[in-house]
Design a protein around this motif. Structure first.
Motif, short mmCIF file in Angstrom:
data_model
loop_
_atom_site.label_atom_id
_atom_site.label_comp_id
_atom_site.label_asym_id
_atom_site.label_seq_id
_atom_site.Cartn_x
_atom_site.Cartn_y
_atom_site.Cartn_z
N GLY A 181 -21.18 22.88 2.19
CA GLY A 181 -20.01 22.04 2.42
C GLY A 181 -19.35 22.41 3.74
N HIS A 182 -19.27 21.47 4.65
CA HIS A 182 -18.61 21.59 5.96
C HIS A 182 -19.52 22.22 7.03
N GLY A 183 -19.81 23.51 6.93
CA GLY A 183 -20.68 24.14 7.91
C GLY A 183 -20.17 24.07 9.33
N ILE B 152 -22.29 24.72 -1.86
CA ILE B 152 -21.17 25.66 -1.72
C ILE B 152 -20.46 25.45 -0.38
N HIS B 153 -19.14 25.42 -0.43
CA HIS B 153 -18.36 25.37 0.81
C HIS B 153 -18.70 26.61 1.65
N ALA B 154 -18.97 26.40 2.92
CA ALA B 154 -19.26 27.55 3.78
C ALA B 154 -19.01 27.18 5.24
N THR C 165 -16.27 12.36 2.11
CA THR C 165 -14.82 12.13 2.23
C THR C 165 -13.96 13.30 1.80
N ASP C 166 -14.53 14.31 1.10
CA ASP C 166 -13.78 15.52 0.73
C ASP C 166 -12.57 15.16 -0.15
N ASP C 167 -11.36 15.46 0.31
CA ASP C 167 -10.14 15.16 -0.47
C ASP C 167 -9.48 13.92 0.10
N LEU D 254 -21.28 13.06 -1.39
CA LEU D 254 -21.72 14.31 -2.03
C LEU D 254 -20.66 15.40 -1.99
N HIS D 255 -19.66 15.23 -1.13
CA HIS D 255 -18.60 16.25 -1.05
C HIS D 255 -17.29 15.57 -1.39
N HIS D 256 -16.89 15.72 -2.64
CA HIS D 256 -15.85 14.86 -3.21
C HIS D 256 -15.11 15.66 -4.28
N HIS D 257 -13.82 15.94 -4.01
CA HIS D 257 -13.01 16.66 -5.00
C HIS D 257 -12.29 15.63 -5.84
N SER D 258 -12.61 15.60 -7.10
CA SER D 258 -12.24 14.45 -7.93
C SER D 258 -10.76 14.06 -7.86
ZN LIG Z 1 -14.33 20.45 -0.10
#
Ligand SMILES: [Zn+2]
Length: 465
Positions: free
Chosen positions: A316-318, A292-294, A373-375, A49-53
């Motif tokens: 995102g992250h928290g 939203i990243h926070a 996995t993020d980036d 769900l947290h994935h920067h293309s």
């Molecule tokens: Zn991110």
């Protein structure tokens, strides 16, 4: 809403899970590190769900596809291999900044001499180019990532045909790990053709979505949905946010939500700067979910609370939520999920010692979480690494592993029929996985499994293919 058949399946799985918990405990305690990695690679997964293309794809994949015959028939790329004192040269460009042919041809001879064709790099330079897009050296952390790796991509991420081919290959790799859904943050503005002419967002969307629908895209077994992403620190971010609402509302078949990324410690990046804009948008648009990243910070703060006030149902992250007891209590047993990124938080130095990560506290305190996995292209990691990190640091039970996968689907922004189908398929795959590993010799069952070992896993745990 869950259908009766799903409820039945979940109930059946509940009893099966109780049985399998003991077997998983046995595996976790007696498997060698590489055996455990194989088991977690073979594990059925939910969504990322947290994935920067663009930054999710490996540098090696970018290189291979950017220099393939298919791409070279249409476009070609040049990378800056040395710095020089040419007039009109922007000194801030990092080594291995990459541009496409149309920009290269417009350079003066002095500047041209700083660049080499990406397709004809020596093996040494090719390795150096690949390494320049990965946090693989001691001391490389968030400055290297934000200030050098991200800019280095240059025009690579502005060619929509190349971008789409890279996405399909990335989906194939995620599919091999059992991931069935990706919600990708994509910047749809700013694409150009091989002559440098701007491509409209509408055309770029058609190129990318059309490519994903080709047979090899569908064969990955991974469904992709997009989130529009705003870089929060830009001066015109509120106006961009308004435009993004209009875009997502007009493309709801593929675009399922809106995200905001970028540094929160910037004087324009703080959440409440956007409160009035989100409220204004909710007066016009219905049902556009927000992730939203926070709280991606290593200092205490109320970023997560402020971001919930913007209307986010996913955070995102928290990371620094742990420092805000009132918001912890607010989110306990609630419907808002925290997208955890263990490898990202480690390599960017937000949580350098994973053993101290707040993830297990959220999970066991009752705040919905999932692993992401993020980036991951920049970390050279994969989804298996996230699970391996979590299981080895925090002794996850089988029930918790299943909860993470289930959360990643139930909290996705996918349309209801797709969500129901993915949950159904996930439960069925879990049941098959449990059956497979419940036999007398789970080691023999796992022996043929050959995990795709990431560069991160090799560097961190010494695993090899
Ligand atoms: Zn991110």
């Amino acid at each position: 809403m869950r259908t009766p058949i799903l409820l039945l399946l979940a109930a059946l799985r509940l009893s099966a899970a109780a049985d399998f918990s003991a077997r998983f405990e046995e595996i976790r305690k007696t498997a060698s590190p590489s055996e455990l990695y194989s088991v977690l690679f073979a594990l059925p997964n939910g969504g990322d769900l947290h994935h920067h293309s663009g930054l999710s794809a490996y540098a090696s994949v970018w290189y291979r596809i950017a220099t393939s015959a298919k791409t070279l028939a249409r476009n070609s790329f040049y990378t800056m291999t040395q710095s020089g004192n040419c007039p009109n040269t922007a000194d801030s460009l990092p080594r291995f900044y990459t541009i496409q042919r149309s920009r290269y041809e417009a350079l003066d001879p002095c500047q041209k001499a700083l660049y080499r064709s990406l397709a004809s790099l020596s093996p040494e330079l090719r390795d150096a180019w690949t390494s320049s897009l990965i946090l693989d050296k001691p001391g490389e952390a968030r400055d290297e990532f934000f200030e050098r790796i991200v800019p280095r991509f240059g025009d690579l991420t502005h060619d929509p045909w190349l971008y789409a081919d890279v996405i399909v290959e990335n989906m194939r790799l995620f599919g091999a790990e059992g991931v069935r859904y990706i919600e990708a943050q994509i910047e749809i503005n700013g694409f150009i053709d091989a002559t440098g002419k701007a491509i409209s967002a509408e055309d770029a969307h058609c190129i990318i979505a059309g490519r994903l629908n080709q047979p090899d895209g569908l064969a990955t077994g991974v469904t992709m949905r997009f989130q529009g992403v705003i870089i929060r620190s830009t001066p015109d971010a509120p106006q961009r946010l308004e435009a993004m609402y209009a875009w997502v509302a007009a493309h709801r078949d593929r675009w399922v939500g809106i995200n905001m990324a970028g540094r929160e410690d910037n004087d324009k990046g703080y959440a409440l700067r956007f409160l009035e804009t989100y409220r204004k948008m909710r007066r016009t648009y219905s049902n556009i979910p927000l992730s939203i990243h926070a709280g991606e910070k290593d200092s205490p703060g109320h970023e997560v609370r402020d971001t919930l006030l913007l209307g986010a149902t996913r955070i995102g992250h928290g990371v620094n939520l742990i420092t805000d007891p009132d918001t912890m209590l607010l989110m306990r047993n609630g419907n808002c999920l925290v997208e955890i990124n263990l490898v990202s938080n480690r390599v960017l130095d937000y949580v350098p010692d994973t053993a101290t990560h707040p993830f297990p506290e959220y999970l066991r305190f009752g705040i919905p979480v999932c692993l992401n996995t993020d980036d991951r292209g920049s970390w050279d990691s994969n989804m298996t690494d996230e699970y391996y990190t979590a299981v080895t640091n925090f002794h996850l039970t089988w029930k918790e592993i299943v909860e993470l996968g289930r959360n990643s689907l139930t909290h996705s922004f996918a349309e209801a029929p797709l969500k129901a189908k993915m949950l159904h398929d996930y439960e069925a795959a879990l049941a098959a996985f449990e059956t497979k590993l419940s036999g007398p010799d789970w080691r023999a069952t796992m022996r043929p499994v050959k995990p795709l070992v990431s560069g991160y896993a090799t560097r961190t745990w010494g695993f090899h293919d």
